[in-house]
Design a protein around this motif. Structure first.
Motif, mmCIF file in Angstrom:
data_model
loop_
_atom_site.group_PDB
_atom_site.id
_atom_site.type_symbol
_atom_site.label_atom_id
_atom_site.label_comp_id
_atom_site.label_asym_id
_atom_site.label_seq_id
_atom_site.Cartn_x
_atom_site.Cartn_y
_atom_site.Cartn_z
ATOM 1 N N LEU A 138 -6.229 30.235 70.553
ATOM 2 C CA LEU A 138 -7.286 31.005 69.899
ATOM 3 C C LEU A 138 -7.142 30.929 68.383
ATOM 4 N N CYS A 153 -15.837 31.554 69.181
ATOM 5 C CA CYS A 153 -14.519 32.148 68.900
ATOM 6 C C CYS A 153 -14.542 33.646 69.192
ATOM 7 N N GLU A 156 -14.508 34.098 72.882
ATOM 8 C CA GLU A 156 -13.174 33.785 73.408
ATOM 9 C C GLU A 156 -12.207 34.934 73.137
#
Length: 277
Positions: A138, A153, A156
């Motif tokens: 990440l 992002c 996630e």
């Protein structure tokens, strides 16, 4: 958790911005080392949401709601937007966390959907080392993505937190006997208090109390009392009390003995701590 793996992790963070209001547009994550207790955040408040998993080290969390929890590896700590809270870092140089931060509006949406909760700021996962590769992935994704590709992002990051909280188990409540022991250990810090004296006051066996205390709080009664003495010293310094007065108030034979213990706990002498506060 393998210490060798943790030792290879560097302090690395990334701060990104999605747009809109600052408290809603922030997107950040990373591994954060805190090598001394000067990195503690006392009566802290942020307008956005942040959550971290403690990978190594120990400390303490409390907030304005009265919630209080000792911290150890595996603890998952939420920093609720606009809530006054404190995170005390033990000054042993071991503290390592992986954190994720995103906007308040995202947090409010996840709470309304039942994916996050404000009621329990600290929970626990059994094997934080299992997430190290995911954390690193990440971080690399978020730090290298162009601004136009930050939305995946954010998604996630939300998915990772959801996974963590799904596997988290609530921290076990502290038993009545350990709570009573803590109250006695925090009382009258000027006097010497042995574990034998403490166990007699609580009408419990010496070894039984020590084992139960260590099991629930992940530290010995002596360590707990010493931490409270040092935290009190820290607050007194911040309030302008001279070192000599603090040493006397906390039962030390002289200022030198107090300063020596303070440096061992916080990593620096009281005078240096004040200069860098």
């Amino acid at each position: 958790m393998k210490k060798a793996i943790l030792a290879d992790i560097e302090h690395q963070v990334t701060y990104r911005f999605l747009g809109g209001k600052p408290e809603d547009g922030i997107l950040s994550c990373g591994f954060m080392h805190k090598v001394s207790s000067q990195k503690s955040q006392i009566d802290f408040v942020i307008p956005y949401y942040s959550c971290f998993v403690l990978l190594d080290g120990s400390g303490e969390y409390w907030d304005e709601t009265g919630f209080h929890q000792m911290l150890f590896p595996g603890c998952v700590v939420q920093r609720i937007p606009n809530r006054i809270h404190s995170t005390r870092v033990n000054g042993d140089g071991k503290w390592l966390e992986f954190y994720i931060s995103f906007g308040k509006c995202v947090f409010d949406s996840l709470v309304s959907l039942g994916f996050l909760t404000q009621e329990l700021p600290v929970t626990q996962i059994a094997e934080p080392s299992l997430y190290l590769q995911t954390f690193s992935k990440l971080f690399l994704q978020m730090s290298s993505a162009p601004d136009s590709s930050l939305l995946p992002c954010l998604l996630e990051a939300q998915h990772l937190l959801y996974t963590i909280f799904q596997s988290a188990c609530s921290t076990q409540p502290v038993s009545s006997i350990v709570t009573q022991a803590c109250l006695l250990l925090e009382k009258d810090l000027t006097k010497q208090l042995s574990l034998q004296q403490l166990s007699r006051q609580l009408c419990i066996g010496y070894e039984t109390l020590r084992k139960q205390f260590c099991k629930e709080l992940k530290k010995s009664p002596e360590q707990y009392r010493q931490e409270k003495r040092m935290t009190t010293a820290q607050m007194m310094l911040m309030e302008g009390e001279p070192v000599q007065s603090i040493a006397k108030a906390l039962g030390y034979s002289d200022a030198y003995a107090f300063s020596k213990q303070f440096k061992k706990f916080f990593g620096c002498a009281p005078a240096f701590y004040l200069r860098n506060l």
